[in-house]
Design a protein around this motif. Structure first.
Motif, PDB file in Angstrom:
ATOM      1  N   GLY A  75       0.852  -1.265   0.084  1.00  0.00           N
ATOM      2  CA  GLY A  75      -0.040   0.081   0.032  1.00  0.00           C
ATOM      3  C   GLY A  75       0.766   1.265  -0.021  1.00  0.00           C
ATOM      4  O   GLY A  75       0.347   2.449   0.119  1.00  0.00           O
ATOM      5  N   ASN A  76       2.123   1.206  -0.334  1.00  0.00           N
ATOM      6  CA  ASN A  76       3.064   2.446  -0.049  1.00  0.00           C
ATOM      7  C   ASN A  76       2.739   3.208   1.116  1.00  0.00           C
ATOM      8  O   ASN A  76       3.102   4.429   1.157  1.00  0.00           O
ATOM      9  CB  ASN A  76       2.804   3.245  -1.565  1.00  0.00           C
ATOM     10  N   ASN A  77       2.387   2.494   2.195  1.00  0.00           N
ATOM     11  CA  ASN A  77       2.509   3.181   3.563  1.00  0.00           C
ATOM     12  C   ASN A  77       3.445   3.138   4.195  1.00  0.00           C
ATOM     13  O   ASN A  77       3.773   2.139   5.079  1.00  0.00           O
ATOM     14  CB  ASN A  77       1.110   2.654   4.407  1.00  0.00           C
ATOM     15  N   LEU A  78       4.311   4.333   4.249  1.00  0.00           N
ATOM     16  CA  LEU A  78       5.586   4.094   4.970  1.00  0.00           C
ATOM     17  C   LEU A  78       5.627   4.641   6.217  1.00  0.00           C
ATOM     18  O   LEU A  78       6.699   4.379   7.059  1.00  0.00           O
ATOM     19  CB  LEU A  78       6.760   5.112   3.987  1.00  0.00           C
ATOM     20  N   TYR A  79       4.531   5.466   6.720  1.00  0.00           N
ATOM     21  CA  TYR A  79       4.502   5.990   7.873  1.00  0.00           C
ATOM     22  C   TYR A  79       3.453   5.732   8.955  1.00  0.00           C
ATOM     23  O   TYR A  79       2.978   6.418   9.845  1.00  0.00           O
ATOM     24  CB  TYR A  79       4.262   7.808   7.449  1.00  0.00           C
ATOM     25  N   GLY A  80       2.803   4.582   8.860  1.00  0.00           N
ATOM     26  CA  GLY A  80       1.770   3.991   9.694  1.00  0.00           C
ATOM     27  C   GLY A  80       0.532   4.771   9.783  1.00  0.00           C
ATOM     28  O   GLY A  80      -0.246   4.934  10.698  1.00  0.00           O
ATOM     29  N   GLU A  81       0.235   5.397   8.716  1.00  0.00           N
ATOM     30  CA  GLU A  81      -1.095   6.274   8.885  1.00  0.00           C
ATOM     31  C   GLU A  81      -2.302   5.476   8.593  1.00  0.00           C
ATOM     32  O   GLU A  81      -2.245   4.324   7.675  1.00  0.00           O
ATOM     33  CB  GLU A  81      -1.211   7.245   7.539  1.00  0.00           C
ATOM     34  N   HIS A  82      -3.166   5.657   9.552  1.00  0.00           N
ATOM     35  CA  HIS A  82      -4.403   4.765   9.550  1.00  0.00           C
ATOM     36  C   HIS A  82      -5.447   5.424   8.614  1.00  0.00           C
ATOM     37  O   HIS A  82      -5.340   6.648   7.764  1.00  0.00           O
ATOM     38  CB  HIS A  82      -5.011   4.867  10.765  1.00  0.00           C
ATOM     39  N   LEU A  83      -6.581   4.705   8.188  1.00  0.00           N
ATOM     40  CA  LEU A  83      -7.418   5.340   7.157  1.00  0.00           C
ATOM     41  C   LEU A  83      -8.220   6.421   7.714  1.00  0.00           C
ATOM     42  O   LEU A  83      -8.561   6.648   8.890  1.00  0.00           O
ATOM     43  CB  LEU A  83      -8.610   4.083   6.951  1.00  0.00           C
ATOM     44  N   PRO A  84      -7.972   7.647   6.789  1.00  0.00           N
ATOM     45  CA  PRO A  84      -8.778   8.909   7.273  1.00  0.00           C
ATOM     46  C   PRO A  84     -10.161   8.954   7.384  1.00  0.00           C
ATOM     47  O   PRO A  84     -10.759   8.124   6.825  1.00  0.00           O
ATOM     48  CB  PRO A  84      -8.140   9.988   6.136  1.00  0.00           C
TER      49      PRO A  84
END
Length: 308
Positions: free
Chosen positions: A188-197
């Motif tokens: 998911g190209n999520n490098l920074y641990g962001e949750h679903l907005p």
């Protein structure tokens, strides 16, 4: 169920694509916020790769080395769209250097876009609002809405719209993605641990949907969203105030700013201490002054099955 089987069964759910408002394009001279950019890469030269080893070889063959960047403060525009699935197969030194190199130009590109906006806001602050053009007024209003600023005052916008130091971005990307090897980073190209907005979007979920983590089309959008989160969310007000203070003192570095990230992770101070250790050990603040060389952009993309 084993962790590997859980990860293997993760599902990617995609919401309909949301395009930026047409009003944002009324004046070409007014820069678009990085999180609003749908196609960030200028695909002048496209290189499709199938392994991390190929990417490292391409970097080395083109003389893209971290030592060279530090000495010259020149950074080639080698943009990597997504992560390879086999970074962990590399020797440790190649994995760490490779991850830093693949992410650096994207971090710089997002920060440079933010600086363009700051420069334009500073220019507008020198003249009365009555002298703003209609497009300028709408541009400021759009920024105010995007950054949840009710006053619409430029001083408040400048507090929110500012760069995140390279060392801090790299350190959080390293920590949250395991040097680019976590499933959420690869798929998911999520490098920074962001949750679903709250307003939705692409996301990854575990079976049962108990965990929903944001997913992005590319590393640029992931990085831009992460910076927008820090620049907008109420929980990071302390970060923005500290950044303003450090900028005024000419001391804005990742090592200094990460002390305001106690609320980013449930690990609290231990999280901050780890980020500082990463910045210090890998000299991640050494790239703050590097400038992108945009004369010869190259675009890399991985075609393996793990791409989201």
């Amino acid at each position: 169920m084993s962790c590997s089987r859980i990860l293997a069964s993760l599902l990617l759910l995609v919401s309909p694509c949301t395009l930026a408002s047409p009003a944002l394009y009324l004046n070409q001279s007014l820069p678009l916020s990085p999180e609003k950019i749908q196609q960030p890469y200028h695909k002048v030269s496209v290189n499709t790769l199938s392994s991390a080893e190929e990417l490292i070889a391409a970097f080395n063959n083109n003389g893209y080395l971290l030592t060279a960047v530090k000495q010259s403060n020149r950074l080639p525009s080698y943009y990597v769209e997504n992560l390879p699935s086999d970074l962990n197969a590399l020797p440790v030194s190649q994995k760490t250097s490779g991850f830093i190199r693949l992410l650096l130009p994207t971090i710089k590109a997002v920060n440079e876009r933010i600086l363009l906006i700051r420069d334009e806001l500073s220019r507008l602050s020198t003249k009365p609002k009555s002298q703003w053009s209609e497009a300028e007024g709408r541009w400021v209003q759009t920024l105010s809405e995007s950054y949840a600023i009710k006053s619409g005052e430029i001083d408040e916008l400048l507090l929110h719209i500012d760069i995140i130091p390279v060392g801090m971005v790299l350190a959080q990307g390293i920590d949250e993605s395991g040097w680019g090897t976590s499933h959420f980073a690869i798929a998911g190209n999520n490098l920074y641990g962001e949750h679903l907005p709250h307003d939705g979007g692409k996301f990854l979920t575990t079976p049962g949907g108990h965990v929903k983590v944001a997913a992005f089309s590319d590393l640029y959008q992931s990085t831009a969203s992460y910076m927008h989160n820090l620049n907008t969310t109420r929980a990071y007000k302390e970060l923005r105030l500290l950044r303003q203070q450090l900028r005024a003192q000419n001391k804005l570095t990742g090592y200094e700013l990460v002390q305001s990230l106690k609320h980013y992770s449930t690990r609290g101070q231990a999280y901050v201490d780890n980020l500082r250790a990463l910045i210090k050990h890998h000299h991640l603040d050494d790239f703050d002054q590097a400038k992108l060389n945009t004369n010869d952009s190259v675009f890399y993309s991985f075609s393996d099955g793990d791409k989201a």
